[in-house]
Scaffold this motif. Structure first.
Motif, PDB file in Angstrom:
ATOM      1  N   SER A   1       0.881  -1.114  -0.068  1.00  0.00           N
ATOM      2  CA  SER A   1       0.034  -0.033  -0.054  1.00  0.00           C
ATOM      3  C   SER A   1       0.780   1.283  -0.041  1.00  0.00           C
ATOM      4  O   SER A   1       0.503   2.306  -0.783  1.00  0.00           O
ATOM      5  CB  SER A   1      -1.006   0.056   1.326  1.00  0.00           C
TER       6      SER A   1
ATOM      7  N   SER B   1     -12.703   1.277  -4.405  1.00  0.00           N
ATOM      8  CA  SER B   1     -11.666   1.066  -3.815  1.00  0.00           C
ATOM      9  C   SER B   1     -10.174   0.898  -4.149  1.00  0.00           C
ATOM     10  O   SER B   1     -10.194   0.168  -5.344  1.00  0.00           O
ATOM     11  CB  SER B   1     -11.741  -0.051  -2.651  1.00  0.00           C
ATOM     12  N   ALA B   2      -9.277   1.513  -3.881  1.00  0.00           N
ATOM     13  CA  ALA B   2      -8.114   1.244  -4.681  1.00  0.00           C
ATOM     14  C   ALA B   2      -7.507  -0.116  -4.578  1.00  0.00           C
ATOM     15  O   ALA B   2      -7.129  -0.644  -5.579  1.00  0.00           O
ATOM     16  CB  ALA B   2      -6.757   2.190  -4.241  1.00  0.00           C
TER      17      ALA B   2
ATOM     18  N   SER C   1      -6.604   2.503   0.627  1.00  0.00           N
ATOM     19  CA  SER C   1      -6.610   3.727  -0.199  1.00  0.00           C
ATOM     20  C   SER C   1      -6.065   4.861   0.381  1.00  0.00           C
ATOM     21  O   SER C   1      -5.694   5.746  -0.429  1.00  0.00           O
ATOM     22  CB  SER C   1      -8.200   4.007  -0.613  1.00  0.00           C
TER      23      SER C   1
ATOM     24  N   LEU D   1     -11.091   7.481   1.919  1.00  0.00           N
ATOM     25  CA  LEU D   1     -10.979   8.180   0.790  1.00  0.00           C
ATOM     26  C   LEU D   1     -10.722   9.539   0.990  1.00  0.00           C
ATOM     27  O   LEU D   1      -9.967  10.322   0.292  1.00  0.00           O
ATOM     28  CB  LEU D   1     -11.996   8.077  -0.251  1.00  0.00           C
TER      29      LEU D   1
END
Lengths: 385, 133
Positions: free
Chosen positions: A26, B26-27, B66, B92
């Motif tokens: 991430s 969602s990333a 994210s 987000l």
């Protein structure tokens, strides 16, 4: 400050614990560099001021070769860990801190990352947290406070929709699938489902899978179970008496969600993860592994707190005697899932985690959801029965 | 010209092409971040590039990753120009702040039904306005 302003927070609320999600898949190199810069600020005197712990890392260094992770991934992990240690963060590397480290108490304001941690802490423990991403959880750790909005406020904790369930799950995959169904029905972060109709009091592992899946499928941070969870002893305590029953959920709804993932009977790998397994789950898994020989890789992933107990009690040995592997301190989907799939030829994956099947499609897997027993049988035969 | 007012806004003014779907975001769950495309097979934008687009979607979904990932995507210039949502979650918002993205959220009515796919849009976060040009 910017996020607080975005949501109209009037001030900050003091928090007692922080939990940081920060796997390096991430963060990437840019995030690790930012973390290192923060750790070096103030001549290394920048430190957390409240107990601050970490979510799973992106590897189990002892088993990285088995996963075929690359040197650059491990290097990035080491750099991130070094930065966190400089900042005074405790490297617990777990997403089940409410089972293993210290569960928050009712009304305790905390800043937790990992959606499964937040929904369990809010709903089952009665604590108060929003979803805190890594940077904001770290900011809370450094300052001891977080913007006061969302689930820190009484008004946000009232139920917004009422769901009647006509069937009570027994296996963890069924609990997860029920959570997934309710998450989809609820729709967004600000929804607070009140669920009624469950028989008996579910155990911690059942609610772990139920909540993690609900958070994953619906971005839900708080649920109430009528007569079970602490803020909903009576449905009127959370405003449920003013709501009509919006949805009825039956066994067929739960099975339909699971069967929507049943696309193949051949499997390449079996994974138990997301959330990390408790000691009781590992005990059940060891019992299922006794006397078997696996023809497919089977990975069981737990926390660094549970793993020594599993080793000491012989659970790890029984699982690995069948050909399985017990890993700790990581989570499968946070460990470069796309790259390890390509390196190992893994595509068709069986698991009992509804959260995991919801995540892995985007990583190129064909995930399938089944009970722990069926997954173990699949590892033995190569086919999901 | 259509002008839509949001309840929440963050970031700098931008202008670009809208990529619209009534679906979540969602990333981690939805994207192949290395390729810059939507990768979740069930997503309505599966296979399409999000790079440089103003994403107009229904709601924030999924986990907390994210918050880091938008920053990581921005560091490689493989990132949307802006994200516009009916409903946002804290992740987000945190991700947009940390990653330096423009974001609007919270409209009267369904924003995915008001903005045509491919339309040129302009976002003014200070006034919380989205304009369909």
């Amino acid at each position: 400050m910017e996020v607080g302003n975005f949501f109209g927070a009037e001030d900050f609320v003091p928090v007692t614990q922080a939990h940081i999600m920060a796997d390096t898949e991430s963060l990437g190199p840019a995030g690790v560099k930012w973390l290192e810069g923060l750790a070096a600020a103030g001549q290394g005197q920048c430190k957390v001021r409240i107990p601050t712990i970490t979510d799973p890392r992106g590897t189990d260094f002892a088993k990285a070769g088995l996963l075929k992770q690359l040197a650059w991934m491990l290097d990035l992990e080491r750099r991130a860990i070094a930065a966190f240690v400089k900042l005074g963060v405790s490297m617990t590397d777990t997403c089940i801190n409410y089972q293993t480290i210290q569960a928050p108490t009712r009304g305790e304001h905390v800043a937790f990352g990992d959606t499964g941690v937040v929904i369990y802490s809010n709903s089952v423990c009665g604590a108060r947290s929003n979803f805190e991403g890594g940077p904001s959880a770290l900011a809370a750790g450094l300052t001891g406070r977080t913007p006061r909005y969302g689930f820190h406020l009484d008004a946000q904790r009232e139920a917004t929709l009422r769901i009647r369930v006509h069937w009570t799950p027994r296996t963890l995959n069924d609990w997860g699938a029920l959570g997934g169904v309710i998450g989809r029905l609820s729709g967004n972060y600000w929804a607070v489902p009140l669920v009624e109709g469950l028989e008996g009091a579910p155990g911690s592992d059942a609610l772990k899978h139920f909540g993690a899946a609900m958070a994953s499928f619906g971005s839900i941070a708080l649920f109430h179970l009528a007569g079970i969870t602490p803020e909903a002893a009576r449905i009127e305590d959370v405003g449920g008496d003013r709501l009509p029953v919006a949805h009825h959920v039956s066994e067929s709804d739960v099975k339909a969600l699971q069967s929507s993932y049943a696309s193949d009977d051949e499997i390449d790998v079996v994974v138990f993860s997301a959330p990390q397994l408790s000691l009781f789950e590992l005990r059940d898994l060891a019992g299922l592994c006794d006397g078997r020989k696996f023809v497919r890789p089977m990975l069981a992933i737990t926390s660094p707190q549970v793993k020594p107990d599993a080793d000491r009690m012989g659970l790890t040995g029984r699982i690995e005697a069948a050909g399985g592997q017990v890993l700790s301190g990581m989570c499968f989907y946070q460990s470069y899932a796309r790259e390890i799939a390509e390196a190992n030829g893994w595509k068709r994956l069986a698991t009992n985690s509804a959260k995991l099947v919801n995540i892995l499609g985007g990583y190129g897997y064909v995930p399938m959801l089944a009970s722990m027993q069926r997954c173990v049988e699949a590892a033995e035969t190569g086919k999901l029965p | 010209m259509i002008e839509l007012i949001a309840r929440h806004a963050i970031g700098r003014p931008v202008r670009g092409s809208a990529l619209v779907a009534h679906d979540g975001f969602s990333a981690r769950y939805d994207l192949d971040r290395a390729a810059g495309k939507f990768s979740r097979p069930a997503h309505k934008l599966a296979g399409q590039s999000y790079v440089g687009k103003v994403l107009v979607l229904d709601t924030a979904k999924g986990g907390v990753a994210s918050a880091w990932m938008l920053h990581e995507m921005a560091s490689r210039q493989l990132v949307p120009l802006a994200i516009v949502l009916n409903s946002v979650n804290p992740i987000l918002a945190q991700g947009a702040s940390f990653g330096g993205l423009t974001m609007l959220a919270g409209f009267d009515g369904d924003v995915t039904a008001r903005v045509p796919n491919g339309a040129t849009v302009e976002i003014d976060p200070e006034r919380r306005v989205l304009r369909v040009l």
